[in-house]
Design an enzyme around this catalytic site. Structure first.
Site: not given
Ligand code: CP
Ligand code: NVA
Length: 308
Positions: A108, A135, A138, A226, A265, A293
């Site tokens: 990530r 993502h 997700q 989101d 998400c 997930r």
């Molecule tokens: N939805 C998601 O990716 O959550 P986290 O940021 O908690 O991993």
């Molecule tokens: N769009 C958000 C998603 C978090 C899971 C981010 O990138 O922070």
């Protein structure tokens, strides 16, 4: 060839359909089992996943760890600030080294190019656990959730409200692969990536862009939003003001189909992109979505490691 999962198209529609099928079978086969018990076939016994995090996570970290455990394998959590990566060791060298220790790498990070570079230099599969661009993990979970709630994917009308962000890009990518339609309502200046939109349209999805939240949700099957401020972005007050007309509230939900579902998400910013009444209401399927997930990622891992 090494199977990386940087975006949904790396696997393609047929493979993702197979992942969804596999996820549903595995999920039902272990219903009511203790969560740490491995699946009967333990298909990843002897395999280890390294999980590199340059950003915070609750769901992605926990679900990947539990996914590896349930598949009979192991995982190693690596916060980039505690790695030499955080002191300037290159992505390329990190990729080469981790490839000697583990069977797959999940990362990530911020710039999508970093994930591409990691995949280029790794000799084991690399999985995108979220970048500023996309993502995909997700969205496999989201597709699973939609199917479970008895919505078939082709022809589905999905409305996205709020920020044109990484999660939306993957929703749009999935629309092209599964031939569903996305109505996007975002304020001016916060549009999503046009490459994803053009690719989805070319693949046969209807992608509608509007500034009118009511128009986007009218008779929709699924409403998605989101956070308005993604990780790494500044919490700018002018952005919040611009987003307010796109808040998912009961008035907007009432314009969608009566059996429409609400997805997010998570993490949610209650009172910003969604009201408590909607996120805690009868149309919200966010806890199934969060659980999925785990099930979806198991299938992503199995595909990457040649077991699916
Ligand atoms: N939805 C998601 O990716 O959550 P986290 O940021 O908690 O991993
Ligand atoms: N769009 C958000 C998603 C978090 C899971 C981010 O990138 O922070």
């Amino acid at each position: 060839m090494t199977r990386h999962f940087l975006n949904l198209s790396d696997a393609g529609g047929d493979t993702i359909a197979a992942m969804l099928q596999d996820a549903m079978l595995r999920k039902s086969a272990r219903a009511s089992w203790p969560k740490g018990k491995s699946d009967a076939d333990a298909p990843l016994a002897g395999h280890t996943l390294a999980m590199v995090f340059e950003k915070n996570s609750t769901r992605t970290r926990t679900s990947f760890e539990m996914a590896m455990k349930q598949l009979g394998g192991d995982s190693i959590f690596m916060a980039s600030g505690q790695m030499q990566l955080g002191r300037g060791e290159t992505i390329a060298d990190t990729a080469r080294v981790l490839s000697r220790y583990v069977d797959a790498i999940m990362i990530r990070t911020d710039d999508h190019e970093k994930v591409e570079e990691l995949a280029h230099y790794a000799s084991v599969p690399v999985i995108n656990g979220l970048t500023d661009l996309s993502h995909p993990c997700q969205i496999v979970a989201d597709l699973l959730t939609v199917i479970e709630h008895r919505k078939t994917l082709p022809g589905l009308e999905i409305a996205w409200l709020g920020d044109g962000n990484n999660v939306l890009n993957s929703v749009v990518e999935a629309a092209g692969l599964f031939k569903f339609n996305v109505r996007i309502a975002v304020p001016e200046g916060y549009e999503s990536d046009s490459n994803f939109i053009e690719a989805a349209k070319t693949a046969g999805a209807n992608i509608t862009l509007t500034r009118d939240a009511s128009e986007a949700v009218a008779d929709a099957d699924v409403i998605v939003t989101d956070t308005w401020v993604s990780m790494g972005q500044e919490h700018a007050h002018n952005k919040i003001a611009a987003m307010m007309p796109y808040q998912v509230n009961e008035r907007l939900m009432a314009l969608a189909k009566a059996d429409a579902k609400f997805l997010h998400c998570l993490p949610a910013h209650r009172g910003e992109e969604v009201t408590d009444a909607v996120i805690d209401g009868p149309q919200s399927v966010i806890w199934d979505e969060a659980e999925n997930r785990l099930h979806a990622q198991k299938s992503v891992l199995l595909w990457c490691l040649g077991k699916l």
